[in-house]
Design a protein around this motif. Structure first.
Motif, PDB file in Angstrom:
ATOM      1  N   PHE A  69     -46.226 -40.205 -96.104  1.00 21.68           N
ATOM      2  CA  PHE A  69     -47.323 -39.995 -95.160  1.00 21.68           C
ATOM      3  C   PHE A  69     -48.352 -39.024 -95.752  1.00 21.68           C
ATOM      4  CE2 PHE A  69     -49.160 -37.488 -91.679  1.00 21.68           C
ATOM      5  CZ  PHE A  69     -49.648 -38.474 -90.841  1.00 21.68           C
ATOM      6  N   VAL A  70     -47.878 -37.921 -96.312  1.00 23.51           N
ATOM      7  CA  VAL A  70     -48.779 -36.903 -96.866  1.00 23.51           C
ATOM      8  C   VAL A  70     -49.430 -37.402 -98.152  1.00 23.51           C
ATOM      9  CG1 VAL A  70     -48.877 -34.565 -97.817  1.00 23.51           C
ATOM     10  CG2 VAL A  70     -47.543 -35.007 -95.751  1.00 23.51           C
ATOM     11  N   ARG A  71     -48.683 -38.073 -99.000  1.00 21.92           N
ATOM     12  CA  ARG A  71     -49.249 -38.587-100.258  1.00 21.92           C
ATOM     13  C   ARG A  71     -50.425 -39.514-100.028  1.00 21.92           C
ATOM     14  NH1 ARG A  71     -43.825 -39.893-103.693  1.00 21.92           N
ATOM     15  NH2 ARG A  71     -43.625 -37.850-104.653  1.00 21.92           N
ATOM     16  N   PHE A 130     -41.924 -28.967 -92.944  1.00 24.10           N
ATOM     17  CA  PHE A 130     -40.517 -28.737 -92.625  1.00 24.10           C
ATOM     18  C   PHE A 130     -40.236 -27.282 -92.266  1.00 24.10           C
ATOM     19  CE2 PHE A 130     -39.991 -32.950 -94.457  1.00 24.10           C
ATOM     20  CZ  PHE A 130     -39.141 -33.514 -93.511  1.00 24.10           C
ATOM     21  N   LEU A 131     -41.041 -26.376 -92.756  1.00 23.41           N
ATOM     22  CA  LEU A 131     -40.915 -24.985 -92.315  1.00 23.41           C
ATOM     23  C   LEU A 131     -41.269 -24.877 -90.828  1.00 23.41           C
ATOM     24  CD1 LEU A 131     -40.445 -21.984 -92.889  1.00 23.41           C
ATOM     25  CD2 LEU A 131     -42.845 -21.847 -93.592  1.00 23.41           C
ATOM     26  N   ALA A 132     -42.346 -25.547 -90.439  1.00 24.81           N
ATOM     27  CA  ALA A 132     -42.717 -25.568 -89.019  1.00 24.81           C
ATOM     28  C   ALA A 132     -41.625 -26.240 -88.192  1.00 24.81           C
ATOM     29  CB  ALA A 132     -44.049 -26.294 -88.838  1.00 24.81           C
ATOM     30  N   ALA A 133     -41.034 -27.293 -88.729  1.00 26.13           N
ATOM     31  CA  ALA A 133     -39.947 -27.976 -88.019  1.00 26.13           C
ATOM     32  C   ALA A 133     -38.756 -27.035 -87.833  1.00 26.13           C
ATOM     33  CB  ALA A 133     -39.519 -29.232 -88.770  1.00 26.13           C
ATOM     34  N   TRP A 134     -38.442 -26.277 -88.856  1.00 28.57           N
ATOM     35  CA  TRP A 134     -37.333 -25.329 -88.748  1.00 28.57           C
ATOM     36  C   TRP A 134     -37.633 -24.277 -87.682  1.00 28.57           C
ATOM     37  CZ3 TRP A 134     -32.441 -24.635 -89.407  1.00 28.57           C
ATOM     38  CH2 TRP A 134     -31.906 -23.358 -89.357  1.00 28.57           C
ATOM     39  N   ARG A 135     -38.850 -23.759 -87.719  1.00 27.27           N
ATOM     40  CA  ARG A 135     -39.225 -22.723 -86.745  1.00 27.27           C
ATOM     41  C   ARG A 135     -39.218 -23.255 -85.315  1.00 27.27           C
ATOM     42  NH1 ARG A 135     -44.107 -20.252 -90.357  1.00 27.27           N
ATOM     43  NH2 ARG A 135     -42.815 -18.861 -91.606  1.00 27.27           N
ATOM     44  N   ARG A 136     -39.561 -24.528 -85.157  1.00 29.32           N
ATOM     45  CA  ARG A 136     -39.637 -25.119 -83.819  1.00 29.32           C
ATOM     46  C   ARG A 136     -38.519 -26.134 -83.598  1.00 29.32           C
ATOM     47  NH1 ARG A 136     -45.012 -27.145 -82.058  1.00 29.32           N
ATOM     48  NH2 ARG A 136     -43.906 -26.971 -80.091  1.00 29.32           N
ATOM     49  N   ASP A 170     -36.293 -36.367 -79.529  1.00 30.24           N
ATOM     50  CA  ASP A 170     -35.214 -37.247 -79.975  1.00 30.24           C
ATOM     51  C   ASP A 170     -35.618 -38.083 -81.187  1.00 30.24           C
ATOM     52  OD1 ASP A 170     -33.462 -36.328 -78.065  1.00 30.24           O
ATOM     53  OD2 ASP A 170     -34.033 -37.873 -76.610  1.00 30.24           O
ATOM     54  N   ASN A 171     -36.850 -38.555 -81.220  1.00 33.75           N
ATOM     55  CA  ASN A 171     -37.358 -39.289 -82.372  1.00 33.75           C
ATOM     56  C   ASN A 171     -38.282 -38.330 -83.148  1.00 33.75           C
ATOM     57  OD1 ASN A 171     -38.352 -41.038 -84.269  1.00 33.75           O
ATOM     58  ND2 ASN A 171     -39.412 -42.366 -82.807  1.00 33.75           N
ATOM     59  N   PRO A 172     -37.776 -37.633 -84.160  1.00 32.60           N
ATOM     60  CA  PRO A 172     -38.555 -36.594 -84.825  1.00 32.60           C
ATOM     61  C   PRO A 172     -39.648 -37.106 -85.761  1.00 32.60           C
ATOM     62  CG  PRO A 172     -36.361 -36.694 -85.772  1.00 32.60           C
ATOM     63  CD  PRO A 172     -36.392 -37.667 -84.642  1.00 32.60           C
ATOM     64  N   ARG A 173     -39.584 -38.363 -86.144  1.00 34.70           N
ATOM     65  CA  ARG A 173     -40.533 -38.890 -87.137  1.00 34.70           C
ATOM     66  C   ARG A 173     -41.992 -38.724 -86.706  1.00 34.70           C
ATOM     67  NH1 ARG A 173     -42.124 -44.384 -88.821  1.00 34.70           N
ATOM     68  NH2 ARG A 173     -42.476 -44.313 -91.056  1.00 34.70           N
ATOM     69  N   PRO A 174     -42.407 -39.185 -85.516  1.00 37.29           N
ATOM     70  CA  PRO A 174     -43.811 -38.986 -85.123  1.00 37.29           C
ATOM     71  C   PRO A 174     -44.170 -37.503 -84.993  1.00 37.29           C
ATOM     72  CG  PRO A 174     -42.724 -40.547 -83.648  1.00 37.29           C
ATOM     73  CD  PRO A 174     -41.681 -39.984 -84.549  1.00 37.29           C
ATOM     74  N   TRP A 175     -43.235 -36.722 -84.518  1.00 38.90           N
ATOM     75  CA  TRP A 175     -43.479 -35.279 -84.380  1.00 38.90           C
ATOM     76  C   TRP A 175     -43.728 -34.670 -85.756  1.00 38.90           C
ATOM     77  CZ3 TRP A 175     -41.527 -30.648 -86.034  1.00 38.90           C
ATOM     78  CH2 TRP A 175     -41.873 -29.520 -85.299  1.00 38.90           C
ATOM     79  N   LEU A 176     -42.921 -35.063 -86.746  1.00 36.19           N
ATOM     80  CA  LEU A 176     -43.101 -34.555 -88.107  1.00 36.19           C
ATOM     81  C   LEU A 176     -44.437 -35.018 -88.692  1.00 36.19           C
ATOM     82  CD1 LEU A 176     -39.472 -35.085 -89.446  1.00 36.19           C
ATOM     83  CD2 LEU A 176     -40.636 -32.879 -89.164  1.00 36.19           C
ATOM     84  N   PHE A 177     -44.821 -36.276 -88.424  1.00 39.60           N
ATOM     85  CA  PHE A 177     -46.112 -36.762 -88.897  1.00 39.60           C
ATOM     86  C   PHE A 177     -47.255 -35.963 -88.259  1.00 39.60           C
ATOM     87  CE2 PHE A 177     -44.760 -41.401 -90.021  1.00 39.60           C
ATOM     88  CZ  PHE A 177     -43.998 -40.918 -91.069  1.00 39.60           C
ATOM     89  N   GLY A 178     -47.145 -35.703 -86.971  1.00 39.91           N
ATOM     90  CA  GLY A 178     -48.174 -34.907 -86.295  1.00 39.91           C
ATOM     91  C   GLY A 178     -48.258 -33.506 -86.861  1.00 39.91           C
ATOM     92  N   THR A 179     -47.108 -32.924 -87.144  1.00 42.22           N
ATOM     93  CA  THR A 179     -47.087 -31.587 -87.733  1.00 42.22           C
ATOM     94  C   THR A 179     -47.704 -31.613 -89.124  1.00 42.22           C
ATOM     95  OG1 THR A 179     -45.110 -31.046 -86.457  1.00 42.22           O
ATOM     96  CG2 THR A 179     -45.573 -29.665 -88.377  1.00 42.22           C
ATOM     97  N   ALA A 180     -47.359 -32.623 -89.931  1.00 38.72           N
ATOM     98  CA  ALA A 180     -47.944 -32.754 -91.271  1.00 38.72           C
ATOM     99  C   ALA A 180     -49.465 -32.928 -91.180  1.00 38.72           C
ATOM    100  CB  ALA A 180     -47.322 -33.935 -92.008  1.00 38.72           C
ATOM    101  N   ARG A 181     -49.905 -33.688 -90.218  1.00 37.82           N
ATOM    102  CA  ARG A 181     -51.351 -33.889 -90.028  1.00 37.82           C
ATOM    103  C   ARG A 181     -52.040 -32.569 -89.718  1.00 37.82           C
ATOM    104  NH1 ARG A 181     -54.423 -34.513 -85.617  1.00 37.82           N
ATOM    105  NH2 ARG A 181     -56.404 -35.598 -85.904  1.00 37.82           N
TER     106      ARG A 181
END
Length: 184
Positions: free
Chosen positions: A23-25, A41-47, A53-64
């Protein structure tokens, strides 16, 4: 799916790392990809307790959001350079919009002068020019009094001004020699 243990986080990381990396590339400059994925992933660890339940979109939003913050940082850095360059041109009268050669010369002088400054001077000037902080706010950032910040800013401006008046060869030598940290 709040993540309660390090093992659960490791499972999420392993399951989604490659997806986040792809996604980031596709969206970021290659030199920034690893940093952005790491920050994600640091933000994911902190939060980790807020991850759905489905972390993929959340991780994409965080990466964005991490990418947007990085882009804003780059734009602020560019704006600082432009602002300082414009200030230098108007302060010393060299270079105009109709004289590209003089403008380029001025920019090169400014870049060399900036590099020759101590990091403390660069930081004080950046807080003033780039972040446009009031003296009280900048003093809070630096952990000093408003009076101390104002004095540091005046000294940094004076040092930058002197370097802008110096011949280009002298500036190049200054920027290549090791700097001593100021004791202010």
């Amino acid at each position: 799916m709040p993540i309660a243990t390090e093992d659960q986080f490791t499972d999420v990381y392993r399951a989604h790392y490659e997806d986040v990396l792809r996604f980031v590339r596709r969206r970021a400059h290659p030199t920034n990809v690893d940093d952005i994925v790491g920050e994600t992933f640091l933000a994911a660890w902190r939060r980790r307790h807020d991850i759905p339940d489905n972390p993929r979109p959340w991780l994409f939003g965080t990466a964005r959001r991490v990418m947007l913050n990085a882009d804003r940082g780059m734009r602020r850095q560019s704006a600082l350079k432009v602002h300082i360059q414009q200030s230098a041109v108007s302060a010393d009268g060299r270079g105009t919009a109709t004289d590209p050669a003089a403008e380029v010369e001025c920019r090169l002088d400014l870049a060399a002068a900036w590099r020759s400054l101590a990091p403390a001077d660069q930081e004080v000037l950046a807080l003033h020019v780039w972040e446009q902080l009031e003296a009280r706010e900048a003093a809070t950032v630096l952990g000093c009094t408003r009076a101390a910040y104002t004095m540091r800013l005046a000294r940094a401006r004076r040092r930058l001004g002197k370097r802008l008046e110096a011949p280009a060869a002298e500036l190049t030598a200054l920027s290549l020699t090791p700097r001593q940290e100021p004791s202010t």
